[in-house]
Design a protein around this motif. Structure first.
Motif, PDB file in Angstrom:
ATOM      1  N   GLU A   1      25.264  67.740   0.775  1.00  0.00           N
ATOM      2  CA  GLU A   1      26.378  66.983   1.349  1.00  0.00           C
ATOM      3  C   GLU A   1      27.711  67.558   0.857  1.00  0.00           C
ATOM      4  O   GLU A   1      28.662  67.724   1.633  1.00  0.00           O
ATOM      5  CB  GLU A   1      26.270  65.499   0.959  1.00  0.00           C
ATOM      6  CG  GLU A   1      25.106  64.777   1.635  1.00  0.00           C
ATOM      7  CD  GLU A   1      24.866  63.386   1.070  1.00  0.00           C
ATOM      8  OE1 GLU A   1      24.377  62.524   1.815  1.00  0.00           O
ATOM      9  OE2 GLU A   1      25.170  63.170  -0.119  1.00  0.00           O
ATOM     10  N   PHE A   2      27.768  67.863  -0.433  1.00  0.00           N
ATOM     11  CA  PHE A   2      28.970  68.443  -1.030  1.00  0.00           C
ATOM     12  C   PHE A   2      29.251  69.817  -0.429  1.00  0.00           C
ATOM     13  O   PHE A   2      30.397  70.135  -0.065  1.00  0.00           O
ATOM     14  CB  PHE A   2      28.780  68.540  -2.541  1.00  0.00           C
ATOM     15  CG  PHE A   2      29.925  69.162  -3.285  1.00  0.00           C
ATOM     16  CD1 PHE A   2      31.027  68.391  -3.635  1.00  0.00           C
ATOM     17  CD2 PHE A   2      29.894  70.495  -3.645  1.00  0.00           C
ATOM     18  CE1 PHE A   2      32.094  68.960  -4.329  1.00  0.00           C
ATOM     19  CE2 PHE A   2      30.954  71.075  -4.331  1.00  0.00           C
ATOM     20  CZ  PHE A   2      32.052  70.306  -4.684  1.00  0.00           C
ATOM     21  N   LEU A   3      28.210  70.633  -0.288  1.00  0.00           N
ATOM     22  CA  LEU A   3      28.369  71.995   0.226  1.00  0.00           C
ATOM     23  C   LEU A   3      28.935  71.996   1.638  1.00  0.00           C
ATOM     24  O   LEU A   3      29.923  72.684   1.929  1.00  0.00           O
ATOM     25  CB  LEU A   3      27.025  72.727   0.202  1.00  0.00           C
ATOM     26  CG  LEU A   3      26.948  74.053   0.980  1.00  0.00           C
ATOM     27  CD1 LEU A   3      27.903  75.070   0.377  1.00  0.00           C
ATOM     28  CD2 LEU A   3      25.524  74.588   0.988  1.00  0.00           C
ATOM     29  N   ASN A   4      28.326  71.250   2.547  1.00  0.00           N
ATOM     30  CA  ASN A   4      28.753  71.287   3.939  1.00  0.00           C
ATOM     31  C   ASN A   4      30.176  70.793   4.123  1.00  0.00           C
ATOM     32  O   ASN A   4      30.912  71.308   4.973  1.00  0.00           O
ATOM     33  CB  ASN A   4      27.794  70.461   4.809  1.00  0.00           C
ATOM     34  CG  ASN A   4      26.533  71.229   5.160  1.00  0.00           C
ATOM     35  OD1 ASN A   4      26.554  72.454   5.286  1.00  0.00           O
ATOM     36  ND2 ASN A   4      25.441  70.520   5.319  1.00  0.00           N
ATOM     37  N   PHE A   5      30.575  69.804   3.338  1.00  0.00           N
ATOM     38  CA  PHE A   5      31.923  69.276   3.492  1.00  0.00           C
ATOM     39  C   PHE A   5      32.958  70.202   2.850  1.00  0.00           C
ATOM     40  O   PHE A   5      33.991  70.506   3.450  1.00  0.00           O
ATOM     41  CB  PHE A   5      32.021  67.877   2.879  1.00  0.00           C
ATOM     42  CG  PHE A   5      33.143  67.063   3.445  1.00  0.00           C
ATOM     43  CD1 PHE A   5      32.973  66.342   4.611  1.00  0.00           C
ATOM     44  CD2 PHE A   5      34.369  67.011   2.814  1.00  0.00           C
ATOM     45  CE1 PHE A   5      34.004  65.585   5.148  1.00  0.00           C
ATOM     46  CE2 PHE A   5      35.414  66.253   3.331  1.00  0.00           C
ATOM     47  CZ  PHE A   5      35.233  65.538   4.497  1.00  0.00           C
ATOM     48  N   GLU A   6      32.678  70.677   1.644  1.00  0.00           N
ATOM     49  CA  GLU A   6      33.627  71.552   0.961  1.00  0.00           C
ATOM     50  C   GLU A   6      33.703  72.918   1.623  1.00  0.00           C
ATOM     51  O   GLU A   6      34.728  73.610   1.516  1.00  0.00           O
ATOM     52  CB  GLU A   6      33.235  71.694  -0.515  1.00  0.00           C
ATOM     53  CG  GLU A   6      33.443  70.441  -1.339  1.00  0.00           C
ATOM     54  CD  GLU A   6      34.904  70.052  -1.424  1.00  0.00           C
ATOM     55  OE1 GLU A   6      35.752  70.894  -1.757  1.00  0.00           O
ATOM     56  OE2 GLU A   6      35.204  68.875  -1.134  1.00  0.00           O
ATOM     57  N   ALA A   7      32.644  73.335   2.312  1.00  0.00           N
ATOM     58  CA  ALA A   7      32.668  74.619   3.021  1.00  0.00           C
ATOM     59  C   ALA A   7      33.748  74.617   4.096  1.00  0.00           C
ATOM     60  O   ALA A   7      34.369  75.650   4.368  1.00  0.00           O
ATOM     61  CB  ALA A   7      31.305  74.900   3.648  1.00  0.00           C
ATOM     62  N   VAL A   8      33.981  73.463   4.720  1.00  0.00           N
ATOM     63  CA  VAL A   8      35.031  73.366   5.734  1.00  0.00           C
ATOM     64  C   VAL A   8      36.390  73.654   5.102  1.00  0.00           C
ATOM     65  O   VAL A   8      37.245  74.305   5.703  1.00  0.00           O
ATOM     66  CB  VAL A   8      35.026  71.964   6.390  1.00  0.00           C
ATOM     67  CG1 VAL A   8      36.143  71.851   7.416  1.00  0.00           C
ATOM     68  CG2 VAL A   8      33.681  71.705   7.049  1.00  0.00           C
TER      69      VAL A   8
ATOM     70  N   ALA B   1      40.133  63.769  10.617  1.00  0.00           N
ATOM     71  CA  ALA B   1      39.440  63.797   9.331  1.00  0.00           C
ATOM     72  C   ALA B   1      39.371  65.210   8.786  1.00  0.00           C
ATOM     73  O   ALA B   1      39.589  65.456   7.594  1.00  0.00           O
ATOM     74  CB  ALA B   1      38.041  63.202   9.464  1.00  0.00           C
ATOM     75  N   TRP B   2      39.067  66.183   9.665  1.00  0.00           N
ATOM     76  CA  TRP B   2      38.930  67.550   9.191  1.00  0.00           C
ATOM     77  C   TRP B   2      40.299  68.162   8.906  1.00  0.00           C
ATOM     78  O   TRP B   2      40.425  69.061   8.079  1.00  0.00           O
ATOM     79  CB  TRP B   2      38.165  68.384  10.215  1.00  0.00           C
ATOM     80  CG  TRP B   2      36.762  67.936  10.347  1.00  0.00           C
ATOM     81  CD1 TRP B   2      36.165  67.379  11.419  1.00  0.00           C
ATOM     82  CD2 TRP B   2      35.744  67.998   9.338  1.00  0.00           C
ATOM     83  NE1 TRP B   2      34.850  67.070  11.151  1.00  0.00           N
ATOM     84  CE2 TRP B   2      34.573  67.451   9.898  1.00  0.00           C
ATOM     85  CE3 TRP B   2      35.702  68.456   8.018  1.00  0.00           C
ATOM     86  CZ2 TRP B   2      33.377  67.353   9.174  1.00  0.00           C
ATOM     87  CZ3 TRP B   2      34.513  68.353   7.319  1.00  0.00           C
ATOM     88  CH2 TRP B   2      33.377  67.807   7.905  1.00  0.00           C
ATOM     89  N   GLU B   3      41.354  67.688   9.578  1.00  0.00           N
ATOM     90  CA  GLU B   3      42.692  68.155   9.251  1.00  0.00           C
ATOM     91  C   GLU B   3      43.026  67.767   7.814  1.00  0.00           C
ATOM     92  O   GLU B   3      43.555  68.573   7.043  1.00  0.00           O
ATOM     93  CB  GLU B   3      43.720  67.526  10.205  1.00  0.00           C
ATOM     94  CG  GLU B   3      43.785  68.186  11.566  1.00  0.00           C
ATOM     95  CD  GLU B   3      44.451  69.545  11.527  1.00  0.00           C
ATOM     96  OE1 GLU B   3      44.854  69.981  10.431  1.00  0.00           O
ATOM     97  OE2 GLU B   3      44.552  70.182  12.581  1.00  0.00           O
ATOM     98  N   ALA B   4      42.717  66.516   7.449  1.00  0.00           N
ATOM     99  CA  ALA B   4      42.966  66.067   6.083  1.00  0.00           C
ATOM    100  C   ALA B   4      42.126  66.838   5.080  1.00  0.00           C
ATOM    101  O   ALA B   4      42.530  67.081   3.955  1.00  0.00           O
ATOM    102  CB  ALA B   4      42.692  64.568   5.952  1.00  0.00           C
ATOM    103  N   ASN B   5      40.927  67.258   5.508  1.00  0.00           N
ATOM    104  CA  ASN B   5      40.005  67.939   4.611  1.00  0.00           C
ATOM    105  C   ASN B   5      40.454  69.353   4.256  1.00  0.00           C
ATOM    106  O   ASN B   5      40.022  69.924   3.266  1.00  0.00           O
ATOM    107  CB  ASN B   5      38.617  68.020   5.244  1.00  0.00           C
ATOM    108  CG  ASN B   5      37.599  68.604   4.312  1.00  0.00           C
ATOM    109  OD1 ASN B   5      37.608  68.322   3.127  1.00  0.00           O
ATOM    110  ND2 ASN B   5      36.714  69.427   4.834  1.00  0.00           N
ATOM    111  N   LYS B   6      41.366  69.949   5.043  1.00  0.00           N
ATOM    112  CA  LYS B   6      41.762  71.321   4.806  1.00  0.00           C
ATOM    113  C   LYS B   6      42.700  71.456   3.595  1.00  0.00           C
ATOM    114  O   LYS B   6      43.003  72.547   3.170  1.00  0.00           O
ATOM    115  CB  LYS B   6      42.448  71.910   6.036  1.00  0.00           C
ATOM    116  CG  LYS B   6      41.500  72.153   7.196  1.00  0.00           C
ATOM    117  CD  LYS B   6      42.109  73.042   8.252  1.00  0.00           C
ATOM    118  CE  LYS B   6      43.285  72.408   8.926  1.00  0.00           C
ATOM    119  NZ  LYS B   6      43.837  73.265   9.991  1.00  0.00           N
TER     120      LYS B   6
END
Length: 392
Positions: free
Chosen positions: A269-276, A386-391
């Motif tokens: 879960e950590f990998l897939n999200f932080e990979a983005v 959500a993915w904009e915030a994640n960058k």
């Protein structure tokens, strides 16, 4: 259901622990302490005695760990990687080229993509090529008459029973996700649903180290407090202190990352999200090159839904008209807000302020979100906001 999730988390926990041991072994196996040997670094005195391209007559022995790292990235269980059996290689007559990835004795992260991948790429809007899935199951390779399920990323198809034979689609949740292969949402096969293979070895190692650092109690999972502590330290390294509002966004992000809704994050879960986050630092042209033919074709179909006159451009009027007539949108007071928000987001791809979004503008702008949608998530699809915030 609870037992199935518990067993899967337990298996992934063991995998993280074993991955740590494998990484340590890789480091010991490499002759200069790096994950993959590239070239020996001549001393300044040696370099001054030889001209460019001249052989120095040395022999350097090292362990080639490239295949092992590739296996780890694609999800092979660490215990199945025999580090001791990795090939030993010898470099003879090493030439005096400039050392790659080093400066003043410090090792810098290299990349697995060439510089030319940052150059502008053009993918035609109009094409006669048909993107189709394979006819036969990728596992058994035979026609059995049983229903096959296509991957939304690659061209491979699978039988349900064949997936179960190789350890995939175990449990009700996984089977429900498989059924999405027959819907507009789609389903990613086990070879495509992880973002690990898109990362460089340095990026993968960075995430492994980060996971270990923020796993304070060493239970191979991250609690909310551990994750917030990790994000605060990451931002403090950039001289940024997270505000309470930003911490609230991180808490909301944690819930999105927690796919299994266990209250903790496991390694995958950590990998897939932080990979983005890692991918978001690359150029948009580089990200477009990572898209599969199927993903590009799906993006093309989405673009055509907005391009009413089929001229390869989307105007703000076309964007508003399309969003206002989407089937799931009802005539309510919030419709105008929905149209304004989404039209503004789509037109943001018009970086040259021409008043229109071209096909390539659209594809470059959407590439990161398309890649982020590869994992099979219960709350698919991820929203762009959500993915904009994640960058960050």
């Amino acid at each position: 259901m609870g037992v199935s999730v518990s067993r899967r988390i337990e298996a992934r926990t063991r995998q993280v622990q074993q991955a740590t041991q494998v990484v340590a072994a890789f480091r010991e196996a490499s002759s200069d302490g790096s994950k993959q040997f590239t070239s020996p670094v001549p001393t300044a005195e040696e370099g001054s005695r030889r001209g460019p391209g001249e052989a120095d007559g040395r022999e350097v022995a090292y362990t080639d760990t490239s295949s092992a790292w590739a296996m780890l990235q694609t999800g092979v269980h660490p215990k199945d990687i025999n580090v001791g059996a990795l090939p030993k290689k010898i470099l003879r007559n090493v030439k005096n080229n400039k050392p790659r990835g080093r400066s003043n004795g410090k090792v810098h992260n290299s990349t697995q993509w060439d510089n030319h991948q940052d150059n502008t790429i053009v993918i035609p809007y109009e094409t006669t090529e048909q993107v189709e899935s394979d006819d036969l199951c990728s596992v058994c390779g035979v026609y059995t008459g049983n229903e096959i399920y296509p991957c939304r990323v690659c061209s491979k198809v699978y039988h349900e029973i064949c997936l179960q034979k190789i350890g995939q689609c175990q449990g009700r949740e996984a089977l429900n996700l498989l059924l999405r292969a027959k819907t507009n949402i789609g389903w990613s096969c086990h070879e495509c649903e992880t973002l690990g293979p898109l990362l460089t070895e340095e990026e993968m190692q960075d995430l492994i180290d980060a996971f270990e650092r923020c796993d304070i109690n060493k239970d191979s999972s991250l609690s909310l407090d551990e994750y917030l502590n990790y994000r605060q330290k990451t931002m403090e390294e950039l001289d940024i202190r997270l505000t309470e509002e930003e911490l609230d966004r991180e808490r909301a992000k944690f819930k999105v990352m927690d796919v299994n809704q266990t209250g903790t994050l496991d390694w995958w879960e950590f990998l897939n999200f932080e990979a983005v986050r890692k991918l978001g630092r690359r150029s948009k042209n580089t990200l477009v090159r990572l898209l599969s033919a199927k993903e590009i074709d799906m993006a093309r179909q989405t673009f055509r839904a907005f391009d009413d006159n089929n001229d390869g451009r989307i105007t703000e009027f076309e964007a508003r008209e399309t969003y206002s007539r989407w089937p799931e949108q009802k005539k309510t007071a919030s419709l105008d807000l929905h149209v304004d928000t989404n039209a503004r987001m789509l037109m943001a791809a018009d970086t040259k302020s021409t008043g229109t979004v071209t096909w390539m503008d659209f594809l470059r702008d959407q590439a990161l979100y398309i890649l982020a949608a590869r994992p099979n998530l219960p709350n698919f699809p991820p929203v762009k906001q959500a993915w904009e915030a994640n960058k960050r």
